[in-house]
Design a protein around this motif. Sequence first.
Motif, PDB file in Angstrom:
ATOM      1  N   SER A  87       0.808  -1.224   0.000  1.00 49.45           N
ATOM      2  CA  SER A  87       0.000   0.000   0.000  1.00 49.45           C
ATOM      3  C   SER A  87       0.841   1.274   0.000  1.00 49.45           C
ATOM      4  O   SER A  87       0.571   2.187  -0.789  1.00 49.45           O
ATOM      5  CB  SER A  87      -0.964  -0.008   1.183  1.00 49.45           C
ATOM      6  OG  SER A  87      -1.954  -0.995   1.015  1.00 49.45           O
ATOM      7  N   PRO A  88       1.858   1.408   0.879  1.00 52.52           N
ATOM      8  CA  PRO A  88       2.657   2.631   0.826  1.00 52.52           C
ATOM      9  C   PRO A  88       3.343   2.848  -0.516  1.00 52.52           C
ATOM     10  O   PRO A  88       3.396   3.979  -1.016  1.00 52.52           O
ATOM     11  CB  PRO A  88       3.679   2.422   1.953  1.00 52.52           C
ATOM     12  CG  PRO A  88       3.029   1.468   2.890  1.00 52.52           C
ATOM     13  CD  PRO A  88       2.233   0.546   2.016  1.00 52.52           C
ATOM     14  N   ALA A  91       0.767   3.952  -3.077  1.00 51.61           N
ATOM     15  CA  ALA A  91       0.379   5.335  -2.843  1.00 51.61           C
ATOM     16  C   ALA A  91       1.470   6.300  -3.308  1.00 51.61           C
ATOM     17  O   ALA A  91       1.174   7.384  -3.827  1.00 51.61           O
ATOM     18  CB  ALA A  91       0.070   5.548  -1.361  1.00 51.61           C
ATOM     19  N   VAL A 104      -0.052   6.951   3.832  1.00 54.91           N
ATOM     20  CA  VAL A 104      -0.423   5.538   3.724  1.00 54.91           C
ATOM     21  C   VAL A 104       0.813   4.740   4.129  1.00 54.91           C
ATOM     22  O   VAL A 104       1.673   4.432   3.298  1.00 54.91           O
ATOM     23  CB  VAL A 104      -0.865   5.176   2.293  1.00 54.91           C
ATOM     24  CG1 VAL A 104      -1.269   3.701   2.209  1.00 54.91           C
ATOM     25  CG2 VAL A 104      -2.023   6.058   1.858  1.00 54.91           C
ATOM     26  N   ASN A 107      -0.616  -1.503   5.327  1.00 53.52           N
ATOM     27  CA  ASN A 107      -1.580  -2.139   4.436  1.00 53.52           C
ATOM     28  C   ASN A 107      -3.001  -2.139   4.993  1.00 53.52           C
ATOM     29  O   ASN A 107      -3.882  -2.750   4.397  1.00 53.52           O
ATOM     30  CB  ASN A 107      -1.166  -3.594   4.159  1.00 53.52           C
ATOM     31  CG  ASN A 107      -0.035  -3.692   3.162  1.00 53.52           C
ATOM     32  OD1 ASN A 107       0.245  -2.751   2.421  1.00 53.52           O
ATOM     33  ND2 ASN A 107       0.625  -4.838   3.135  1.00 53.52           N
ATOM     34  N   ASN A 109      -4.715   0.893   6.539  1.00 50.37           N
ATOM     35  CA  ASN A 109      -5.453   2.141   6.516  1.00 50.37           C
ATOM     36  C   ASN A 109      -5.619   2.682   5.103  1.00 50.37           C
ATOM     37  O   ASN A 109      -4.699   2.583   4.285  1.00 50.37           O
ATOM     38  CB  ASN A 109      -4.735   3.186   7.383  1.00 50.37           C
ATOM     39  CG  ASN A 109      -4.857   2.877   8.861  1.00 50.37           C
ATOM     40  OD1 ASN A 109      -5.878   3.135   9.476  1.00 50.37           O
ATOM     41  ND2 ASN A 109      -3.809   2.275   9.429  1.00 50.37           N
ATOM     42  N   PRO A 110      -6.773   3.248   4.807  1.00 45.99           N
ATOM     43  CA  PRO A 110      -7.020   3.773   3.457  1.00 45.99           C
ATOM     44  C   PRO A 110      -6.303   5.081   3.207  1.00 45.99           C
ATOM     45  O   PRO A 110      -5.711   5.682   4.111  1.00 45.99           O
ATOM     46  CB  PRO A 110      -8.542   3.969   3.443  1.00 45.99           C
ATOM     47  CG  PRO A 110      -8.896   4.226   4.881  1.00 45.99           C
ATOM     48  CD  PRO A 110      -7.942   3.381   5.687  1.00 45.99           C
ATOM     49  N   VAL A 111      -6.372   5.537   1.971  1.00 45.63           N
ATOM     50  CA  VAL A 111      -5.789   6.816   1.599  1.00 45.63           C
ATOM     51  C   VAL A 111      -6.556   7.946   2.292  1.00 45.63           C
ATOM     52  O   VAL A 111      -7.789   7.925   2.327  1.00 45.63           O
ATOM     53  CB  VAL A 111      -5.867   7.005   0.066  1.00 45.63           C
ATOM     54  CG1 VAL A 111      -5.309   8.359  -0.333  1.00 45.63           C
ATOM     55  CG2 VAL A 111      -5.127   5.889  -0.634  1.00 45.63           C
ATOM     56  N   MET A 137      -5.234  -0.177  -1.152  1.00 45.84           N
ATOM     57  CA  MET A 137      -5.171   0.861  -0.112  1.00 45.84           C
ATOM     58  C   MET A 137      -6.556   1.037   0.496  1.00 45.84           C
ATOM     59  O   MET A 137      -7.432   1.648  -0.097  1.00 45.84           O
ATOM     60  CB  MET A 137      -4.661   2.168  -0.715  1.00 45.84           C
ATOM     61  CG  MET A 137      -3.200   2.113  -1.098  1.00 45.84           C
ATOM     62  SD  MET A 137      -2.723   3.448  -2.220  1.00 45.84           S
ATOM     63  CE  MET A 137      -3.375   2.847  -3.776  1.00 45.84           C
TER      64      MET A 137
END
Length: 512
Positions: A87-88, A91, A104, A107, A109-111, A137
């Motif tokens: 995820s990071p 993003a 972000v 893995n 938390n959302p954007v 994300m």
Amino acid sequence: MTARTALSTLLLMLALAPASRARPDGLDLPRIGNARPRNVVFILSDDHRFDAMGFLGHPFLKTPNMDRMAREGVHLKNAFVTTSLCSPSRASILTGRYAHNHKVVDNNNPVPPGTVFFPQYLQAAGYDTAFIGKWHMGGDSDAPRPGFDRWVSFRGQGTYLPGRNGLNVDGTPVPQKGYITDELTDYAVAWLEARPDDTPFFLYLSHKGVHAEFEPADRHKGTYDHAEFTPPATMDPDFEGFQDRPLWAQNQRNSWHGVEFPYHSTLDVAEFYKDYCETLLGVDESIGRVLDTLQSKGVLDDTLVIYMGDNGFGFGEHGLIDKRVAYEWSMRVPMLMRCPDLFAPGTTVEQVVANIDIAPTILEAAGLAAPEHMDGRSFLQLAAGEEVQWRDALLYEYYWERNFPHTPTLFALRTDRYKFVRPHGLWDLDELYDLQADPMEARNLVFSPEHQEILQQLKRRLFEMLTETGGMTIPLYPDRGGSQNLRNADGSPAAEFPDSLLRRVPPNQGRP
């Protein structure tokens, strides 16, 4: 009509459907001179390490379409991610920013609301845009995100084979019908084939492959059954080259991400790697299908095609598997580009480029100047062989995750020759490696008398870069996600790996 033909026809009809989302306002970027908008295709794979490509002399893996891109285009041999986690990293690709800026950092938390993705700028400039594949994300939702006229995705990691959740196609639930790499490529090809000639387009094809648990397509299973896997030298805990290893890295050997108890199972690393290579064959074939589709439309040679991985992956190096750490096998990724209108074939770029550079690079290919808030820079001039004043060091960051607690928060600085790594929040050693003399990163030079000056220089530069980029505070969120030792309320594993992998735990190992 065969089932595959019927599916292709349906995908083409869906691709021709008019976009329902309005174009964004207030996202106009300055144009670069008289540069014309160029079509762009960005293909992202998951967990593809930098050296798993045939043209680099791999002992058995064959990747003819990646080889073709390198032969006909550009190999950026020193490509990295600034955070080695799905995820990071994704993003950072979409925003052109470090994780400490886009926030972000895991893995789970959302954007954050209000985040602007670079395809929104392309939309505002008149591009048709499509996102097809793994978003990840904020895994609780597969809803369409800003910046894309066409949306095909799934929740979280998705599944290689049809499962319970299926796909989200422009906001409508659609069952997954087949092997995910092939099906995503079907959607991508159908969308490309439906593009009008007078409208520039941007396609973001984001594969699940080759994320663990590796699942090759049926046609590829067994391809490398008889291949020989050579364990990395640093997989041996008594490797004579080790010097002053951090305690956290030694302890991680016997953990979820260590070779002595991988995923708390009896997993065999050699077989694991062969499954990985077989799964990668589907991604390579996907690249070939996209290139062939562009060629059949007559737009291949003036379309910028970029391929990269979202992070690396380990198969025993330093006694570890997975990613997250700041070693080369974790943070270094494959990156290839093809566009004869821009680059000479067979070009190799030596400079360090990163995931934060993708957004400004694609914007420049579209004739747009990148916004000032982006941390990355376009590398089109590097690939074209022009003299460019480029970065002399790359900043890396990873933030500790409660559900995968084996790796501490890490900050690192990588130059062309040295790497400095600083753990945060635990009493342990910093790390310093001479990448030229010690490419396996086994000999920690943090106590070497002749390296004290370079150690202090890199430490100062690390904190200068964190200060310059707004990274002197650590993003902190409430706990989300579980532990791999726990289960959710519905009985499913509270981890990012499916139950089929977790069931490999030997008897009496104590997982509730």
